[in-house]
Scaffold this motif. Structure first.
Motif, PDB file in Angstrom:
ATOM      1  N   GLY A 271       0.862  -1.351  -0.110  1.00 55.20           N
ATOM      2  CA  GLY A 271      -0.034   0.084  -0.001  1.00 55.20           C
ATOM      3  C   GLY A 271       0.797   1.397  -0.078  1.00 55.20           C
ATOM      4  O   GLY A 271       0.321   2.047  -0.689  1.00 55.20           O
ATOM      5  N   GLY A 275       0.890   3.988  -3.008  1.00 57.46           N
ATOM      6  CA  GLY A 275       0.505   5.402  -2.703  1.00 57.46           C
ATOM      7  C   GLY A 275       1.558   6.405  -3.234  1.00 57.46           C
ATOM      8  O   GLY A 275       1.247   7.313  -4.068  1.00 57.46           O
ATOM      9  N   LEU A 293      -6.371  10.015  -4.732  1.00 59.76           N
ATOM     10  CA  LEU A 293      -6.117   8.604  -4.416  1.00 59.76           C
ATOM     11  C   LEU A 293      -6.562   8.171  -3.072  1.00 59.76           C
ATOM     12  O   LEU A 293      -7.078   6.986  -2.996  1.00 59.76           O
ATOM     13  CB  LEU A 293      -4.503   8.399  -4.681  1.00 59.76           C
ATOM     14  CG  LEU A 293      -3.990   8.025  -5.943  1.00 59.76           C
ATOM     15  CD1 LEU A 293      -2.526   8.281  -6.005  1.00 59.76           C
ATOM     16  CD2 LEU A 293      -4.402   6.768  -6.334  1.00 59.76           C
ATOM     17  N   PRO A 294      -6.041   8.907  -2.010  1.00 63.44           N
ATOM     18  CA  PRO A 294      -6.323   8.518  -0.574  1.00 63.44           C
ATOM     19  C   PRO A 294      -8.080   8.027  -0.526  1.00 63.44           C
ATOM     20  O   PRO A 294      -8.501   7.404   0.238  1.00 63.44           O
ATOM     21  CB  PRO A 294      -5.825   9.557   0.258  1.00 63.44           C
ATOM     22  CG  PRO A 294      -4.919  10.177  -0.548  1.00 63.44           C
ATOM     23  CD  PRO A 294      -5.240  10.027  -1.800  1.00 63.44           C
ATOM     24  N   ALA A 297      -8.834   4.888  -1.956  1.00 63.82           N
ATOM     25  CA  ALA A 297      -8.588   3.918  -1.002  1.00 63.82           C
ATOM     26  C   ALA A 297      -9.309   3.674   0.297  1.00 63.82           C
ATOM     27  O   ALA A 297      -9.823   2.505   0.562  1.00 63.82           O
ATOM     28  CB  ALA A 297      -7.140   4.226  -0.738  1.00 63.82           C
ATOM     29  N   TRP A 298      -9.663   4.618   0.823  1.00 59.46           N
ATOM     30  CA  TRP A 298     -10.541   4.755   2.135  1.00 59.46           C
ATOM     31  C   TRP A 298     -11.935   4.355   1.731  1.00 59.46           C
ATOM     32  O   TRP A 298     -12.363   3.570   2.710  1.00 59.46           O
ATOM     33  CB  TRP A 298     -10.381   6.080   2.814  1.00 59.46           C
ATOM     34  CG  TRP A 298      -9.248   6.404   3.371  1.00 59.46           C
ATOM     35  CD1 TRP A 298      -8.046   5.448   3.855  1.00 59.46           C
ATOM     36  CD2 TRP A 298      -8.581   7.520   3.457  1.00 59.46           C
ATOM     37  NE1 TRP A 298      -6.995   6.206   4.482  1.00 59.46           N
ATOM     38  CE2 TRP A 298      -7.450   7.511   4.112  1.00 59.46           C
ATOM     39  CE3 TRP A 298      -9.034   9.080   3.190  1.00 59.46           C
ATOM     40  CZ2 TRP A 298      -6.595   8.605   4.518  1.00 59.46           C
ATOM     41  CZ3 TRP A 298      -8.230   9.988   3.644  1.00 59.46           C
ATOM     42  CH2 TRP A 298      -6.988   9.782   4.250  1.00 59.46           C
ATOM     43  N   THR A 301     -11.564   0.526   1.866  1.00 59.39           N
ATOM     44  CA  THR A 301     -11.080   0.135   2.865  1.00 59.39           C
ATOM     45  C   THR A 301     -12.262  -0.251   4.085  1.00 59.39           C
ATOM     46  O   THR A 301     -12.181  -1.380   4.563  1.00 59.39           O
ATOM     47  CB  THR A 301     -10.046   1.228   3.706  1.00 59.39           C
ATOM     48  OG1 THR A 301      -8.910   1.189   3.074  1.00 59.39           O
ATOM     49  CG2 THR A 301      -9.719   0.467   5.165  1.00 59.39           C
ATOM     50  N   LEU A 327      -4.667  -0.505   1.718  1.00 61.75           N
ATOM     51  CA  LEU A 327      -5.529   0.600   0.984  1.00 61.75           C
ATOM     52  C   LEU A 327      -5.380   1.467   2.321  1.00 61.75           C
ATOM     53  O   LEU A 327      -5.506   2.712   2.084  1.00 61.75           O
ATOM     54  CB  LEU A 327      -6.652   0.255   0.688  1.00 61.75           C
ATOM     55  CG  LEU A 327      -6.782  -0.591  -0.466  1.00 61.75           C
ATOM     56  CD1 LEU A 327      -8.360  -0.901  -0.927  1.00 61.75           C
ATOM     57  CD2 LEU A 327      -6.209   0.031  -1.738  1.00 61.75           C
ATOM     58  N   ASN A 328      -5.585   1.143   3.625  1.00 62.34           N
ATOM     59  CA  ASN A 328      -5.612   1.884   4.730  1.00 62.34           C
ATOM     60  C   ASN A 328      -4.352   3.156   5.052  1.00 62.34           C
ATOM     61  O   ASN A 328      -4.590   4.195   5.653  1.00 62.34           O
ATOM     62  CB  ASN A 328      -6.042   1.355   5.884  1.00 62.34           C
ATOM     63  CG  ASN A 328      -4.875   0.551   6.723  1.00 62.34           C
ATOM     64  OD1 ASN A 328      -3.838   0.250   5.885  1.00 62.34           O
ATOM     65  ND2 ASN A 328      -5.043   0.429   7.908  1.00 62.34           N
ATOM     66  N   LEU A 330      -2.619   3.967   2.093  1.00 63.15           N
ATOM     67  CA  LEU A 330      -1.814   4.345   0.870  1.00 63.15           C
ATOM     68  C   LEU A 330      -1.786   5.695   0.790  1.00 63.15           C
ATOM     69  O   LEU A 330      -0.839   6.380  -0.136  1.00 63.15           O
ATOM     70  CB  LEU A 330      -2.929   3.626  -0.164  1.00 63.15           C
ATOM     71  CG  LEU A 330      -2.602   4.262  -1.628  1.00 63.15           C
ATOM     72  CD1 LEU A 330      -3.060   3.054  -2.533  1.00 63.15           C
ATOM     73  CD2 LEU A 330      -3.431   5.433  -2.197  1.00 63.15           C
ATOM     74  N   TRP A 331      -2.489   6.438   1.783  1.00 60.95           N
ATOM     75  CA  TRP A 331      -2.341   7.858   1.851  1.00 60.95           C
ATOM     76  C   TRP A 331      -1.123   8.776   2.138  1.00 60.95           C
ATOM     77  O   TRP A 331      -0.745  10.021   1.900  1.00 60.95           O
ATOM     78  CB  TRP A 331      -3.428   8.359   2.735  1.00 60.95           C
ATOM     79  CG  TRP A 331      -3.287   7.986   4.307  1.00 60.95           C
ATOM     80  CD1 TRP A 331      -3.583   6.942   4.806  1.00 60.95           C
ATOM     81  CD2 TRP A 331      -2.829   8.899   5.191  1.00 60.95           C
ATOM     82  NE1 TRP A 331      -3.265   6.936   6.167  1.00 60.95           N
ATOM     83  CE2 TRP A 331      -2.558   8.361   6.350  1.00 60.95           C
ATOM     84  CE3 TRP A 331      -2.082  10.353   5.301  1.00 60.95           C
ATOM     85  CZ2 TRP A 331      -2.232   8.859   7.661  1.00 60.95           C
ATOM     86  CZ3 TRP A 331      -1.595  10.781   6.255  1.00 60.95           C
ATOM     87  CH2 TRP A 331      -1.503  10.008   7.523  1.00 60.95           C
TER      88      TRP A 331
END
Length: 421
Positions: A271, A275, A293-294, A297-298, A301, A327-328, A330-331
């Protein structure tokens, strides 16, 4: 004495990034080890879920959040690498002291001390990375640095589980704390600040001026609160997910460490890399991707975590939980890069400290104790499954995080500060 490599040479930049990654790994190793040790600590010190949540979150977050901004400002004014080194010594020392705690308030105080030390680690590190890496490689560099999170989280549950099972939980704290103290002088020897222009007293930018710049930018508030609500879930799950595995799947401590460690390492590394790489690639043409992007992903998630946490067996849970564990976080590369570009370069550490103040006060301060308190509330009706349902109940904050950060897209394009500023 042989002259050091040029401050911005690729070799020097890679060395600095590697050492910052090592320190950041200890940062999360010292945080996460508490989670795998929850069962023996609660038994020995007679703690409720809410009390343990306070030790794992609130105790750490209080001074960690408050001191982050002044220590970041100190790093901007003095030595960024020096602040990181002394911070590592302080938080490692207090981690070792956690192994001597004999009661709730003593452990609470030592976790406060861990927070004091770690307050000076992250924001100066972000600024050092921005000093060493050009804008087009910055998100990837910050993503590599952020690998310290999954590596530290996985190492914490694996090492803590093995040491506690083979010796005791006190030894686990002392061992990882001592290791951090040993690394500190090596870090200081290898990492140096990039020379910055000497700023006269009248040209010094006060903290209030940095706050004033950030306060006028909607992108800062939307990114900060979006990341905070994500961290509320993330830090809560980091502390409590091992206990969910023990209670719901009847794992041993070593089995829990292996299960959680593999999820955190494989999912987290994938992840974080994704990111940083995607943000640098997509962000060249549209700065809005650093927020978009975030958000994507969230949004994925939340339902994936729910499916994994409610799975009937660990064999079903593991593949379902692997996706949200990637994914959580990736930010990290995209959002931290965006925050760096909301102010001129000389204000970066202070801007990062301001962002981390909000993120950690809400994420760390609320997430673990909220899940623990909700578990205590649900215990009468749900027994050992109360913690599982408490974790699922908090996942809506990921959806809220996605909405806020998605709203940041247009303002981020407008608020972005070019490198020459």
């Amino acid at each position: 004495m042989t002259a050091a490599p040029a401050p911005r040479s690729p070799a020097r930049a890679r060395l600095v990034l590697a050492m910052l990654l090592v320190v950041y790994t200890f940062n999360f190793l010292d945080r996460q080890i508490l989670s795998i040790l929850a069962t023996p600590i609660k038994a020995d010190l007679h703690l409720s879920d809410a009390q343990f949540g306070a030790v794992g979150g609130l105790a750490f977050a209080i001074l960690y959040s408050v001191l982050g901004v002044p220590l970041a400002f100190l790093a901007d004014r003095t030595s960024r690498s020096g602040v990181v080194m002394w911070s590592l010594i302080v938080w490692s020392g207090f981690t070792a002291l956690c192994g001597t705690a004999t009661g709730y308030w003593q452990l609470f105080f030592y976790r406060l001390g861990v927070g004091v030390g770690e307050a000076g680690g992250v924001a100066p590190s972000y600024a050092l990375i921005s000093d060493y890496f050009p804008p087009e490689r910055r998100a990837r560099a910050l993503a590599v640095y952020s690998l310290g999170i999954p590596i530290g989280l996985a190492g914490g549950v694996l090492l803590g589980g093995y040491i506690a099972a083979l010796v005791d939980w006190q030894t686990a704290f002392i061992a990882v704390g001592a290791a951090g103290i040993v690394v500190a002088p090596l870090f200081r020897w290898l990492v140096r600040d990039v020379p910055r222009p000497v700023v006269s007293a009248q040209d010094t930018v006060p903290v209030s001026a940095v706050f004033a710049i950030l306060a006028r930018k909607p992108a800062f508030w939307l990114l900060a609160f979006g990341a905070s609500f994500s961290s509320l879930c993330g830090y809560g799950l980091a502390l409590w997910a091992p206990s969910v595995m023990i209670r719901s799947f009847h794992f041993s401590m070593i089995e829990t460490g292996q299960f959680m460690g593999s999820l955190l390492l494989i999912g987290g590394v994938a992840g974080v890399f994704a990111g940083g790489w995607l943000a640098d690639r997509l962000g060249r043409s549209d700065r809005g991707w650093y927020a978009r992007l975030p958000a994507i992903a969230w949004a994925i998630t939340a339902p994936m975590y729910a499916l994994g946490l409610l799975a009937p067996s660990p064999w079903v849970a593991w593949p379902l939980l692997l996706i949200p564990n990637a994914l959580n976080i990736l930010w990290l590369g995209p959002v931290t890069t965006a925050v760096q570009h909301l102010v001129p370069p000389r204000m970066r550490a202070t801007a990062s400290g301001s962002f981390l103040f909000i993120n950690n006060l809400i994420g760390l301060g609320v997430g673990p104790i909220l899940m623990g308190g909700l578990s205590d509330h649900l215990k009468a009706a749900n027994g050992v499954e109360s913690l599982r349902y408490a974790a699922v109940g908090c996942l809506g904050f990921y959806v809220l995080a996605a909405i806020l950060v998605l709203f940041a897209v247009p303002s981020l394009r407008r608020d972005w500060v070019d490198e020459r500023a």
